[in-house]
Design a protein around this motif. Structure first.
Motif, PDB file in Angstrom:
ATOM      1  N   ASP A   1       0.806  -1.217   0.000  1.00 51.95           N
ATOM      2  CA  ASP A   1       0.000   0.000   0.000  1.00 51.95           C
ATOM      3  C   ASP A   1       0.841   1.270   0.000  1.00 51.95           C
ATOM      4  O   ASP A   1       0.293   2.377   0.000  1.00 51.95           O
ATOM      5  CB  ASP A   1      -0.912   0.022   1.237  1.00 51.95           C
ATOM      6  N   LEU A   2       2.161   1.142  -0.001  1.00 49.38           N
ATOM      7  CA  LEU A   2       3.032   2.299   0.157  1.00 49.38           C
ATOM      8  C   LEU A   2       3.576   2.780  -1.180  1.00 49.38           C
ATOM      9  O   LEU A   2       3.689   2.013  -2.143  1.00 49.38           O
ATOM     10  CB  LEU A   2       4.205   1.947   1.077  1.00 49.38           C
ATOM     11  N   THR A   3       3.939   4.055  -1.216  1.00 48.35           N
ATOM     12  CA  THR A   3       4.657   4.581  -2.370  1.00 48.35           C
ATOM     13  C   THR A   3       6.090   4.057  -2.334  1.00 48.35           C
ATOM     14  O   THR A   3       6.544   3.501  -1.328  1.00 48.35           O
ATOM     15  CB  THR A   3       4.681   6.113  -2.349  1.00 48.35           C
ATOM     16  N   VAL A   4       6.807   4.278  -3.426  1.00 55.23           N
ATOM     17  CA  VAL A   4       8.183   3.792  -3.495  1.00 55.23           C
ATOM     18  C   VAL A   4       9.030   4.430  -2.401  1.00 55.23           C
ATOM     19  O   VAL A   4       9.793   3.742  -1.699  1.00 55.23           O
ATOM     20  CB  VAL A   4       8.787   4.083  -4.888  1.00 55.23           C
ATOM     21  N   SER A   5       8.911   5.738  -2.216  1.00 57.07           N
ATOM     22  CA  SER A   5       9.730   6.416  -1.205  1.00 57.07           C
ATOM     23  C   SER A   5       9.357   5.964   0.201  1.00 57.07           C
ATOM     24  O   SER A   5      10.235   5.799   1.057  1.00 57.07           O
ATOM     25  CB  SER A   5       9.569   7.937  -1.326  1.00 57.07           C
ATOM     26  N   GLU A   6       8.070   5.733   0.438  1.00 67.78           N
ATOM     27  CA  GLU A   6       7.644   5.250   1.748  1.00 67.78           C
ATOM     28  C   GLU A   6       8.163   3.843   2.002  1.00 67.78           C
ATOM     29  O   GLU A   6       8.608   3.524   3.116  1.00 67.78           O
ATOM     30  CB  GLU A   6       6.117   5.274   1.837  1.00 67.78           C
ATOM     31  N   ARG A   7       8.127   3.009   0.969  1.00 60.42           N
ATOM     32  CA  ARG A   7       8.592   1.638   1.117  1.00 60.42           C
ATOM     33  C   ARG A   7      10.093   1.607   1.411  1.00 60.42           C
ATOM     34  O   ARG A   7      10.557   0.826   2.250  1.00 60.42           O
ATOM     35  CB  ARG A   7       8.279   0.854  -0.155  1.00 60.42           C
ATOM     36  N   ILE A   8      10.829   2.485   0.758  1.00 57.56           N
ATOM     37  CA  ILE A   8      12.276   2.547   0.999  1.00 57.56           C
ATOM     38  C   ILE A   8      12.565   2.994   2.423  1.00 57.56           C
ATOM     39  O   ILE A   8      13.409   2.414   3.119  1.00 57.56           O
ATOM     40  CB  ILE A   8      12.940   3.496  -0.021  1.00 57.56           C
ATOM     41  N   ALA A   9      11.850   4.024   2.875  1.00 59.22           N
ATOM     42  CA  ALA A   9      12.070   4.531   4.238  1.00 59.22           C
ATOM     43  C   ALA A   9      11.754   3.464   5.277  1.00 59.22           C
ATOM     44  O   ALA A   9      12.522   3.255   6.229  1.00 59.22           O
ATOM     45  CB  ALA A   9      11.216   5.779   4.484  1.00 59.22           C
ATOM     46  N   LEU A  10      10.636   2.765   5.092  1.00 50.77           N
ATOM     47  CA  LEU A  10      10.260   1.727   6.051  1.00 50.77           C
ATOM     48  C   LEU A  10      11.239   0.559   5.986  1.00 50.77           C
ATOM     49  O   LEU A  10      11.628   0.005   7.022  1.00 50.77           O
ATOM     50  CB  LEU A  10       8.839   1.246   5.769  1.00 50.77           C
ATOM     51  N   SER A  11      11.660   0.196   4.795  1.00 49.65           N
ATOM     52  CA  SER A  11      12.591  -0.917   4.651  1.00 49.65           C
ATOM     53  C   SER A  11      13.932  -0.601   5.301  1.00 49.65           C
ATOM     54  O   SER A  11      14.497  -1.434   6.026  1.00 49.65           O
ATOM     55  CB  SER A  11      12.789  -1.241   3.169  1.00 49.65           C
ATOM     56  N   ASN A  12      14.441   0.602   5.084  1.00 51.03           N
ATOM     57  CA  ASN A  12      15.727   0.978   5.669  1.00 51.03           C
ATOM     58  C   ASN A  12      15.659   1.001   7.190  1.00 51.03           C
ATOM     59  O   ASN A  12      16.555   0.493   7.882  1.00 51.03           O
ATOM     60  CB  ASN A  12      16.166   2.345   5.146  1.00 51.03           C
ATOM     61  N   ALA A  13      14.599   1.602   7.722  1.00 55.83           N
ATOM     62  CA  ALA A  13      14.465   1.668   9.176  1.00 55.83           C
ATOM     63  C   ALA A  13      14.224   0.286   9.766  1.00 55.83           C
ATOM     64  O   ALA A  13      14.710  -0.025  10.865  1.00 55.83           O
ATOM     65  CB  ALA A  13      13.328   2.621   9.556  1.00 55.83           C
TER      66      ALA A  13
END
Length: 757
Positions: A581-593
């Motif tokens: 359900d996330l945008t690409v930038s949101e997915r990257i931020a969540l994945s990194n954290a």
């Protein structure tokens, strides 16, 4: 054969050079005027000067440091940092190993010598007497512990320690660190257990360049260090680049002259002076301290904290590696005074002195660790004697114990039986809060034959009113701990009071998770943007009960927080967010954290707590196979770890595996029969299975074991009512209200049960 030029030839050459230079200048001027100056030819590789860049800093050892810093090394030698840990030998062991015996809980331990080795015969992990060689000493005074090596690279700290104080002070004896607890071999606090493991519990702060090197696949350690004690680079960081700078070796120019090749500068006192404000008479620092570098370096060890990431001492902020404890019951009283062993930092950050800009080395010599000036003199470095060191201020005879600044403003409490630690919150004694809240106070610490009300009245007679001081959060924290009706409003007000200590405001944010509504959420959302990372962390923990969409909306910005620990814990709070359900930038931020969170927990894979956290994280991500594996690993590491049983049983509930849940709870009760949490969890499970009679028995046991837990009293009363025992349910409620005071949920339940009769 070459000859010197004649005088005329020299003059001729001079005029030729001058004429040539004038022609060049004229050519350049014309070229600039017409914009036709050609580019200079590039240097050939042979002509270019190579730029040498210093590499990553490495540890070089104190012997290297001593070449230039002999005075500091001499001051450090013999300090507690120097003697933090040593190989056990005749020069380092202080205890009596001449066939000395010590009896504790039916076990007689013997301390003796075998050749050059120091030995102890004591109860091992199975409870039987075994002989162990002592490998290292741990600490020096007022007590010394001893480390024993176990298979798998483990070092374990004996619970029996040597009292290093003088005989006249009660020392020179063996004693047990838990004299009243009757610790046995199957107790979590036994010296062979995880909570006495040096590799995880102690090593980081007693050694230099410590690498724990835990191998989860074999459950073994390969721990290494560069120096066995707390040496120069434990505080100053790896110094190889400092040597490059000092010796002007290739690449030294690239090392900023301000940092001199060090990973962080401990220079916040340089040029600072303390002057007295004409209006208040209070000392004021000039210039104001704007950084916390020194304090955070000290706090890496001198704080009650969790270490989430390796700390390589390269100048990162405290919360890039560590998570300081909040005002937890058992560690701190409601007013922030020390209760458990919290190691200074959490107390000091509560103080007005911290806010005024005082640093650790304003009072302590950072190398010898001694006070810079003995007695009241250390305080009089900044505070005027005419205002404070006289009877008009402290109302005690000059020279008496009551005239010592620290006895009123830094009361001490003993830990490890014989080790007094002073409270560094520098608070004004508040016997009035002792009367209202039951907190301790410095007055009746000394006048222990007098009640708190006597002390409160005495202060009013001296000063005209109860002195308040900086710390004004006790009522709010006490209200939260007691479940008082207006706790929500007090906590929200504290959270928004910027002048109060961050540790108290962070605690208020976390406690608001029990009172989530529109008003409290407004305060929490502001706290998520607070300048203090500790407050932001507290606010994150309050979000867990919220619906996913709202939790995501509030916590999403913290995935990009500047502090690594905050980012990781934000990812934990958002573990159940569907990635699709996330945008690409949101997915990257969540994945990194999320990767950072997983790193933080795997860094502590030798602890059951980290494995429980990982189990819960993967359960939230709907990866049940991985989740169950981590829960089971937690129990394999420590069969007495209560949260593992509770969380695993709840995981089975969510997986519709209630029978497995019941089995795991009963397994836990076999190890921890007096656990209120396990009895309560089993009772709820039995209710879900509609086995009400058995459920009431378990819930009754939980309520009995935790009489001050309002939730357990509530659930027990509801179960009694459901079983047709309403009169007994009302009795349980009335007794709980008599103990706990006003608890809205219990009063409302009582009204409902009365109405139903």
């Amino acid at each position: 054969m070459a000859r010197e030029p004649s005088q005329n030839q020299q003059h001729s050459h001079h005029w030729v050079r001058l004429a040539t230079a004038l022609m060049v200048v004229l050519f350049v001027a014309v070229a600039i005027w017409y914009g036709t100056l050609p580019e200079a030819p590039a240097e050939s590789p042979a002509q270019a000067t190579a730029v040498v860049s210093p590499g990553e800093p490495t540890f070089v050892g104190r012997t290297t440091c001593a070449g230039c810093h002999q005075e500091q090394v001499e001051s450090w030698t013999g300090s507690h940092h120097d003697l933090a840990m040593q190989p056990a030998n005749v020069g380092t062991v202080l205890g009596d190993f001449d066939q000395a015996t010590f009896e504790y809980n039916g076990i007689t331990s013997t301390f003796y010598r075998s050749g050059d080795r120091f030995m102890v015969r004591t109860d091992g992990p199975e409870g039987t007497l075994q002989d162990y060689p002592v490998l290292y000493t741990f600490g020096v005074t007022p007590l010394q512990q001893y480390l024993v090596e176990f298979p798998g690279g483990r070092l374990q700290a004996l619970n029996i320690a040597w009292d290093a104080r003088a005989v006249e002070n009660g020392g020179q004896r063996w004693f047990h660190l838990y004299p009243d607890a009757a610790i046995t071999h199957n107790d979590p606090l036994h010296w062979t257990g995880a909570q006495q493991n040096w590799n995880f519990m102690c090593a980081e702060c007693h050694s230099t360049q410590l690498d724990k090197n835990y191998d989860a696949s074999t459950r073994s350690y390969h721990t290494t260090w560069s120096e066995i004690d707390v040496s120069c680079e434990a505080c100053h960081g790896p110094a190889s680049n400092h040597l490059v700078w000092a010796k002007k070796e290739p690449g030294w120019e690239q090392l900023n002259n301000f940092s001199m090749g060090l990973t962080h500068m401990l220079n916040e006192r340089n040029g600072a002076t303390w002057q007295h404000d004409e209006n208040t008479g209070q000392p004021v620092r000039h210039p104001a301290r704007t950084t916390d570098t020194e304090i955070q370096v000290c706090a890496a060890c001198h704080s009650r904290r969790a270490q989430l990431f390796e700390d390589d001492r390269t100048g990162q902020p405290l919360m890039d590696s560590f998570l300081p404890s909040l005002l937890e019951p058992g560690n701190y009283h409601a007013d922030g005074q020390i209760d458990g062993e919290v190691y200074v930092y959490g107390s000091f950050t509560q103080s007005r002195m911290y806010q005024a800009g005082v640093t650790c080395s304003d009072c302590h010599n950072p190398h010898s660790l001694e006070l810079r000036v003995p007695g009241n003199g250390v305080c009089l470095q900044c505070h005027t004697a005419s205002s404070y060191d006289n009877e008009s201020h402290h109302f005690h005879e000059v020279g008496s114990a009551g005239a010592e600044c620290v006895d009123c403003h830094m009361p001490a409490k003993n830990f490890m039986v014989v080790d007094p630690r002073r409270d560094h919150s520098f608070r004004i004694p508040r016997p009035d809060e002792s009367v209202a809240l039951g907190t301790p106070n410095a007055c009746t610490n000394c006048h222990d034959d007098k009640p708190a009300q006597w002390a409160a009245d005495q202060l009013v007679s001296w000063y005209g009113e109860p002195p308040k001081g900086l710390q004004r959060f006790a009522d709010a924290i006490h209200a939260a701990r007691s479940g008082e009706a207006d706790a929500q409003y007090q906590l929200a007000a504290l959270l928004q009071e910027a002048g109060q200590p961050a540790i108290a405001r962070a605690t208020a944010a976390r406690e608001l998770r029990n009172w989530l509504n529109q008003d409290s959420l407004q305060a929490i959302s502001k706290a998520l943007e607070d300048k203090s990372p500790l407050v932001r962390y507290g606010a994150i923990t309050a979000l867990q009960p919220l619906p996913l969409e709202l939790r995501w909306q509030l916590a999403r910005p913290l995935l990009d927080d500047p502090e690594r620990v905050v980012r990781a814990l934000a990812a934990e709070a958002l573990a159940d967010v569907p990635r699709a359900d996330l945008t690409v930038s949101e997915r990257i931020a969540l994945s990194n954290a999320s990767d950072e969170y997983l790193e933080s927990q795997r860094n502590n894979a030798d602890t059951p707590s980290a494995n429980v956290n990982l189990g819960a994280f993967f359960a939230d991500r709907d990866e049940p196979v991985i989740a169950e594996r981590y829960f089971m690993e937690a129990l394999a590491l420590d069969a007495t770890w209560l949260p593992a049983y509770v969380n695993l049983a709840d995981f089975y509930r969510r997986q519709n595996r209630e029978q497995d849940g019941a089995q795991i709870l009963r397994q836990g009760l076999a190890h921890l029969p007096d656990s209120a949490d396990l009895n309560h969890s089993l009772g709820l499970l039995l209710v879900r299975q509609q086995r009400l009679t058995e459920a009431v028995t378990s819930l009754a046991r939980a309520a009995e074991l935790a009489p001050d837990n309002a939730r357990y009293q509530y659930v027990y009363a509801v179960a009694l009512h459901s079983a047709g025992q309403t009169a007994q349910a009302l009795t349980v409620i009335d007794e709980a209200l008599a103990r706990l005071g006003h608890v809205p949920s219990l009063r409302e339940l009582r009204w409902q049960l009365e109405a139903a009769r």
